[in-house]
Design an enzyme around this catalytic site. Structure first.
Site, PDB file in Angstrom:
ATOM      1  N   ILE A   1      87.341  35.996 -20.301  1.00  0.00           N
ATOM      2  CA  ILE A   1      86.192  36.652 -20.936  1.00  0.00           C
ATOM      3  C   ILE A   1      85.116  36.950 -19.889  1.00  0.00           C
ATOM      4  O   ILE A   1      84.575  38.043 -19.833  1.00  0.00           O
ATOM      5  CB  ILE A   1      85.621  35.785 -22.080  1.00  0.00           C
TER       6      ILE A   1
ATOM      7  N   ASP B   1      81.309  30.742 -10.890  1.00  0.00           N
ATOM      8  CA  ASP B   1      82.544  30.102 -11.339  1.00  0.00           C
ATOM      9  C   ASP B   1      82.811  28.889 -10.466  1.00  0.00           C
ATOM     10  O   ASP B   1      82.396  28.868  -9.304  1.00  0.00           O
ATOM     11  CB  ASP B   1      83.720  31.079 -11.251  1.00  0.00           C
ATOM     12  N   HIS B   2      83.492  27.871 -11.005  1.00  0.00           N
ATOM     13  CA  HIS B   2      83.842  26.733 -10.150  1.00  0.00           C
ATOM     14  C   HIS B   2      85.261  26.823  -9.606  1.00  0.00           C
ATOM     15  O   HIS B   2      85.665  25.989  -8.816  1.00  0.00           O
ATOM     16  CB  HIS B   2      83.527  25.382 -10.810  1.00  0.00           C
TER      17      HIS B   2
ATOM     18  N   GLU C   1      87.443  28.624  -7.079  1.00  0.00           N
ATOM     19  CA  GLU C   1      87.335  29.508  -5.915  1.00  0.00           C
ATOM     20  C   GLU C   1      88.286  30.692  -6.063  1.00  0.00           C
ATOM     21  O   GLU C   1      87.921  31.835  -5.780  1.00  0.00           O
ATOM     22  CB  GLU C   1      87.657  28.750  -4.625  1.00  0.00           C
TER      23      GLU C   1
ATOM     24  N   ASN D   1      89.573  32.118  -8.829  1.00  0.00           N
ATOM     25  CA  ASN D   1      89.121  33.073  -9.857  1.00  0.00           C
ATOM     26  C   ASN D   1      87.919  33.887  -9.387  1.00  0.00           C
ATOM     27  O   ASN D   1      87.848  35.092  -9.626  1.00  0.00           O
ATOM     28  CB  ASN D   1      88.782  32.348 -11.164  1.00  0.00           C
TER      29      ASN D   1
ATOM     30  N   LYS E   1      86.711  28.593 -33.338  1.00  0.00           N
ATOM     31  CA  LYS E   1      87.141  27.208 -33.548  1.00  0.00           C
ATOM     32  C   LYS E   1      85.957  26.248 -33.695  1.00  0.00           C
ATOM     33  O   LYS E   1      86.136  25.077 -34.003  1.00  0.00           O
ATOM     34  CB  LYS E   1      88.053  26.756 -32.414  1.00  0.00           C
TER      35      LYS E   1
ATOM     36  N   LYS F   1      82.511  23.220 -28.468  1.00  0.00           N
ATOM     37  CA  LYS F   1      81.829  24.500 -28.660  1.00  0.00           C
ATOM     38  C   LYS F   1      80.733  24.381 -29.723  1.00  0.00           C
ATOM     39  O   LYS F   1      79.666  24.972 -29.580  1.00  0.00           O
ATOM     40  CB  LYS F   1      82.828  25.597 -29.040  1.00  0.00           C
TER      41      LYS F   1
END
Length: 181
Positions: free
Chosen positions: A28, A48-49, A51, A53, A145, A157
């Site tokens: 997403i 991001d964590h 690397e 991605n 969900k 969530k």
């Protein structure tokens, strides 16, 4: 009820603004980064964590006409408060779109502690910085969900949605959750 997105008003919201997208290399998040970049932000902090991605989405967008002077790839684990605060101090985002989460249900159910720490603690740290640095708009990418959650992922969530609502009440700013089905 599902809503269609008003592209023009979204573009107006983002144009010239400093936008931070978390989970920027994810399924997403990477699509959000592509869209946001096309709406002419003054800065786009892609956080991001992973690397791998982050590198993947960064390389893809390097050839984009909008890349230079706008894109900031930020390799940050949101559980690292110092690292996260540094990003807010350096770039002072106006808008934060929070798509980072462990969300693959079978992995999350097998690793509940990791999921709770990543999803809940990460969101808590992010919201604290949004409040402290006066972020005007915060959008949590949530999940269907989260409705009467049966599992760990939905429960994390739902907690994140509640934290977002509390921050909205505290700040009086536009802090909201969007559920993806």
């Amino acid at each position: 009820a599902p809503h269609s997105i008003d592209i023009h008003s979204t573009q107006e919201m983002i144009k010239g603004k400093r936008v931070l997208v978390t989970g920027a290399g994810g399924s997403i998040g990477s699509e959000l980064v592509r869209q946001v970049l096309s709406f002419s932000p003054s800065r786009l902090i892609a956080l991001d964590h992973s690397e791998f991605n982050l590198y993947t989405i960064d390389q893809e967008l390097k050839n984009s006409e909008f890349y230079d002077e706008v894109m900031v790839p930020a390799l940050v684990d949101m559980r690292d408060q110092d690292c996260l605060r540094d990003i807010f101090e350096k770039y002072s985002p106006d808008i934060v779109i929070h798509a980072a989460a462990y969300k693959h249900v079978h992995l999350v159910e097998s690793n509940p502690y990791s999921a709770i720490i990543n999803n809940v603690e990460g969101t808590k740290n992010l919201l604290a910085n949004c409040v402290k640095f006066n972020v005007s708009t915060f959008i949590l990418v949530s999940s269907d969900k989260a409705v009467n959650p049966a599992g760990i992922m939905g429960a994390t969530k739902r907690v994140c949605e509640i934290m977002t609502s509390i921050a909205a009440e505290q700040t009086g700013k536009v802090y909201c959750s969007v559920r993806f089905g």
